[in-house]
Write a protein that holds these residues in place. Structure first.
Motif, PDB file in Angstrom:
ATOM      1  N   ARG A 248     -15.907 -11.465  17.340  1.00  0.00           N
ATOM      2  CA  ARG A 248     -15.890 -11.124  18.732  1.00  0.00           C
ATOM      3  C   ARG A 248     -16.723 -12.278  19.320  1.00  0.00           C
ATOM      4  O   ARG A 248     -16.906 -12.763  20.765  1.00  0.00           O
ATOM      5  N   ARG A 257      -9.546 -13.424  21.191  1.00  0.00           N
ATOM      6  CA  ARG A 257      -8.261 -13.276  21.028  1.00  0.00           C
ATOM      7  C   ARG A 257      -6.935 -14.317  20.809  1.00  0.00           C
ATOM      8  O   ARG A 257      -6.002 -14.153  20.454  1.00  0.00           O
ATOM      9  N   TYR A 260      -5.562 -14.482  17.070  1.00  0.00           N
ATOM     10  CA  TYR A 260      -5.032 -12.936  16.405  1.00  0.00           C
ATOM     11  C   TYR A 260      -3.262 -13.074  16.674  1.00  0.00           C
ATOM     12  O   TYR A 260      -2.931 -13.987  16.720  1.00  0.00           O
ATOM     13  N   ASN A 271      -4.315  -7.591  11.850  1.00  0.00           N
ATOM     14  CA  ASN A 271      -5.612  -8.588  12.547  1.00  0.00           C
ATOM     15  C   ASN A 271      -6.886  -7.480  12.219  1.00  0.00           C
ATOM     16  O   ASN A 271      -7.007  -6.816  12.981  1.00  0.00           O
ATOM     17  N   ASP A 273     -11.214  -6.847  12.652  1.00  0.00           N
ATOM     18  CA  ASP A 273     -12.565  -7.522  14.368  1.00  0.00           C
ATOM     19  C   ASP A 273     -13.311  -6.980  12.521  1.00  0.00           C
ATOM     20  O   ASP A 273     -13.538  -5.463  12.881  1.00  0.00           O
TER      21      ASP A 273
END
Length: 314
Positions: A248, A257, A260, A271, A273
């Motif tokens: 992030r 984003r 993704y 996906n 993080d």
């Protein structure tokens, strides 16, 4: 005209500064450390990347440790070779000196190519994405011929985990030769490069900037012709499994984003993080290449049957 060229030079310099922070010559070797230390010191990954890049300047074509053993034969536990694909303005050694030996130690046959620039050039991955995809295709064919495997797993960073392998899968026959694509901080749907690409478009200097920074820079901007062709009909191709590993704090592929993917028929997508696994790992675009949390997420993606929980402890 002079003003336009000056603006292009400014934007080009800013793009390079954002995507490839200047390597420091003060680090003679690649630092080591635990996943906990990496998480607590967000710049550790960037320092490792910079140190590896500095070392690669003496021999830009050298392979990272663990990669390109052409006598390696896949095992029953790991039947597919892993092909590592570096990012824009990077090279195989700088990008993969962390992950490659981890994969080798885990029992994989590992291969890493350089592409998108003349031999001897340190800053690689600058070429037009469709042309670079042909280089990836030839390299994967060589790997499959050498190992006797039917398919490979692809792991890529930035361009090498996003537009480039996806173009290979969709337009160069790669889907039949690929089991899984793992994209680390992948440029799947283009980027504003923290606003620099948007600025270049506004100043009408994106084409001139691309001449300086390489066509790959323009190809990876939001709304590029490459993005439009690649995204038409969906993000995936049938028969391939996809994983993204996203941070992030990414300052290059922005908004983050954009990385993704959406699943398609017979094309599952996971996906992930980085901060979901380790909230205090603040690795950004380059630093994620040396995040030990990322290593575990990639190992899990390649071998889900033997996955282990990913955390700040590795």
């Amino acid at each position: 005209m002079k003003l336009r060229h000056a603006a292009a030079a400014l934007v080009g310099s800013a793009l390079i500064a954002v995507a490839a922070a200047a390597p420091s010559s003060s680090s003679p070797s690649i630092p080591s450390g635990s996943a906990r230390a990496s998480a607590l010191a967000p710049n550790t990954g960037l320092a490792k990347f910079s140190a590896a890049f500095t070392l690669s300047q003496a021999a830009p074509e050298m392979s990272p440790a663990g990669a390109n053993d052409w006598t390696c034969r896949p095992t029953a536990a790991h039947p597919r070779p892993v092909v590592l694909i570096h990012g824009t303005w990077e090279n195989a050694y700088a990008n993969w000196s962390g992950l490659s030996p981890v994969l080798k130690k885990a029992g994989y046959c590992v291969y890493a190519l350089n592409y998108g620039a003349p031999e001897g050039d340190v800053f690689k991955g600058r070429g037009h994405v469709p042309e670079s995809a042909k280089e990836v295709s030839a390299f994967v064919d060589r790997v499959l011929d050498a190992t006797g495997a039917q398919t490979a797993d692809l792991v890529g960073h930035s361009q090498g985990g996003g537009l480039l392998p996806r173009w290979y899968l969709k337009f160069e026959g790669g889907a039949a030769k690929t089991h899984r694509l793992v994209g680390v901080a992948p440029s799947n749907h283009g980027t504003t490069a923290s606003g620099m690409a948007t600025l270049a478009k506004s100043l009408r200097v994106l084409d001139t900037t691309a001449q300086m920074a390489g066509q790959a820079a323009k190809d990876q901007t939001i709304g590029s012709d490459v993005n439009a062709r690649l995204d038409a009909g969906g993000d995936t191709v049938p028969g391939v499994r996809y994983t993204t590993v996203v941070t992030r704090t990414d300052e290059v592929v922005t908004p983050y984003r954009q990385q993704y993917l959406a699943p398609g028929p017979d094309a599952p997508v996971e996906n992930l993080d980085l901060q979901d696994a380790c909230p205090i790992d603040m690795s950004a675009h380059l630093g994620i290449a040396y995040s030990e949390v990322m290593y575990r997420l990639v190992l899990n993606a390649l071998d889900p049957a033997n996955a282990r929980p990913a955390s700040c402890l590795g």
